[in-house]
Write an enzyme that holds these catalytic residues in place. Sequence first.
Site, PDB file in Angstrom:
ATOM      1  N   MET A  26       4.149   6.907  -2.151  1.00 23.04           N
ATOM      2  CA  MET A  26       3.700   6.285  -3.390  1.00 23.04           C
ATOM      3  C   MET A  26       2.436   5.446  -3.194  1.00 23.04           C
ATOM      4  O   MET A  26       2.031   5.164  -2.075  1.00 23.04           O
ATOM      5  CB  MET A  26       4.814   5.413  -3.965  1.00 23.04           C
ATOM      6  CG  MET A  26       6.082   6.183  -4.323  1.00 23.04           C
ATOM      7  SD  MET A  26       7.399   5.114  -4.951  1.00 23.04           S
ATOM      8  CE  MET A  26       6.687   4.540  -6.499  1.00 23.04           C
ATOM      9  N   HIS A  27       1.845   5.061  -4.321  1.00 20.43           N
ATOM     10  CA  HIS A  27       0.797   4.037  -4.418  1.00 20.43           C
ATOM     11  C   HIS A  27      -0.586   4.465  -3.937  1.00 20.43           C
ATOM     12  O   HIS A  27      -1.559   3.739  -4.162  1.00 20.43           O
ATOM     13  CB  HIS A  27       1.181   2.755  -3.655  1.00 20.43           C
ATOM     14  CG  HIS A  27       2.580   2.280  -3.861  1.00 20.43           C
ATOM     15  ND1 HIS A  27       3.106   2.037  -5.104  1.00 20.43           N
ATOM     16  CD2 HIS A  27       3.570   1.997  -2.970  1.00 20.43           C
ATOM     17  CE1 HIS A  27       4.358   1.621  -4.971  1.00 20.43           C
ATOM     18  NE2 HIS A  27       4.665   1.594  -3.692  1.00 20.43           N
ATOM     19  N   ASP A  38       8.593   9.256  -3.373  1.00 23.38           N
ATOM     20  CA  ASP A  38       9.489   9.637  -2.290  1.00 23.38           C
ATOM     21  C   ASP A  38      10.869   8.984  -2.366  1.00 23.38           C
ATOM     22  O   ASP A  38      11.886   9.646  -2.117  1.00 23.38           O
ATOM     23  CB  ASP A  38       8.844   9.370  -0.933  1.00 23.38           C
ATOM     24  CG  ASP A  38       8.283   7.954  -0.776  1.00 23.38           C
ATOM     25  OD1 ASP A  38       8.446   7.120  -1.696  1.00 23.38           O
ATOM     26  OD2 ASP A  38       7.672   7.682   0.274  1.00 23.38           O
TER      27      ASP A  38
END
EC number: 2.7.1.17
Length: 484
Positions: A79-80, A235
Amino acid sequence: MYLGLDLGTSSLKALLIDDNQRIVGSASAPLTVERPHPGWSEQDPDSWIAATRAALSDFAKTHAADLARVRGIGLSGHMHGATTIDRDGRVIRPCILWNDTRSFREAAALDADPQFRRLTGNIVFPGFTAPKLKWMAGHEPEAFARVAKVLLPKDYLRLWLTGEAISEMSDSAGTSWLDVGKRAWDDGLLAASGLDRSHMPALVEGTERAGALRAEVAAELGLPAGIPVAGGAGDNAASACGMGTVGDNHAFASLGTSGVLFAANSRYLPNPDSAVHAFCHALPGTWHQMGVILSATDSLNWLSGVTSTAPAVLTGELGETLQAPGSVMFLPYLSGERTPHNDAAIRGAFAGLGHESDRAALTRAVVEGVCFAFRDSLEALAQAGTALTRVTAIGGGSRSLYWLEALATVLNLPVDIPEGGDFGAAFGAARLGLIAAEDADPLAVCTQPATDATIHPNRDLAQAFDEAYGRYRALYPAIKGAMS
């Protein structure tokens, strides 16, 4: 057949399941992380495409007929990450990853704007996407001016697979641009980052169709053209789908590179002051909370590198019987920490070292330190309104029974070990691909695995670990004071 693609930090994993959710096969390809400066962590997005090609090429050697029968694809990813694309669809710069802390000043500035916590339900952490774009604007203004789209890592992979810029709720909740309660981009949050909706991908739920496989990519990978690609999930939400952690009172502890204590919720329960993440889940109308430790098994991997000893050998030296806490303590803040401190600048430390402190003592301290960090997340979740009664263990660290007994004792919770099998993010992604392709009931698909064994807290050592946790908690302010 249904294909799950999980874009991890260190590898791309492909997993095939059949219509009974039996695993037919899996393949993976390695990825590397570049750290050009302290606190930086980057990856070349084109390496994700190369890894996908490599994994599917391995599959084609043994499962060509199965690949030709795939009816849906699901995506999962770390992520991110800020993947910036220009108007011609070209990558502008390496993706700034989730564990990159360079934008801590920009994160603090955005977090000081009350609309961010109010609308996103979260602190603006340095690892989130929005502060990375603010950093680009201030430090790489020419590159920032070229940005036409900002995509999360798995969604860049989707762009290659389908030609469409689409994301979904669970991953987008970690950008600091999503109104998490409304499950929609917010214009004010985007404007505060120098962006607008034109820079964002379209949004769907993780169970919905989000593009179709392009004919040229299908021919290259040995897959049928036009099959649907599901919205997928970040995830941790994908792992939750794989574990069936989709209803109230369902929780797991992930002992992976990072550590996650994840609880599914049927309601949106934000409490940013606790430093617990409150994100959308991959299933419609559901949310989740999680405490995040930036260096869980990564702490053991670090010790492995320093001692030139494999992680399994290190934990094996501890034996099978849980010992009382050692005199050496370890703070696992190698890349800073999120829950509960939200401190990108803090770094790890050993305390209590003596001449007698051998390699096993350091390993024990690392294992215990990571468990104490999970205890921090457990207490933060309780502060945010979620009290756990048991957890299921997943991730590489869950292969160590010593580590699991330490975790059960520190958390004072039973820790379930799922029956043999792969129930991680790639499996969850494949499940989402099945749901999207067949319009299946998500709850009927995302069931929990049977429990193979349960590790219970060691009552004889509970008090000793409670006292050690108190000493652990006292170390952070002492170290922070010394480093400031």
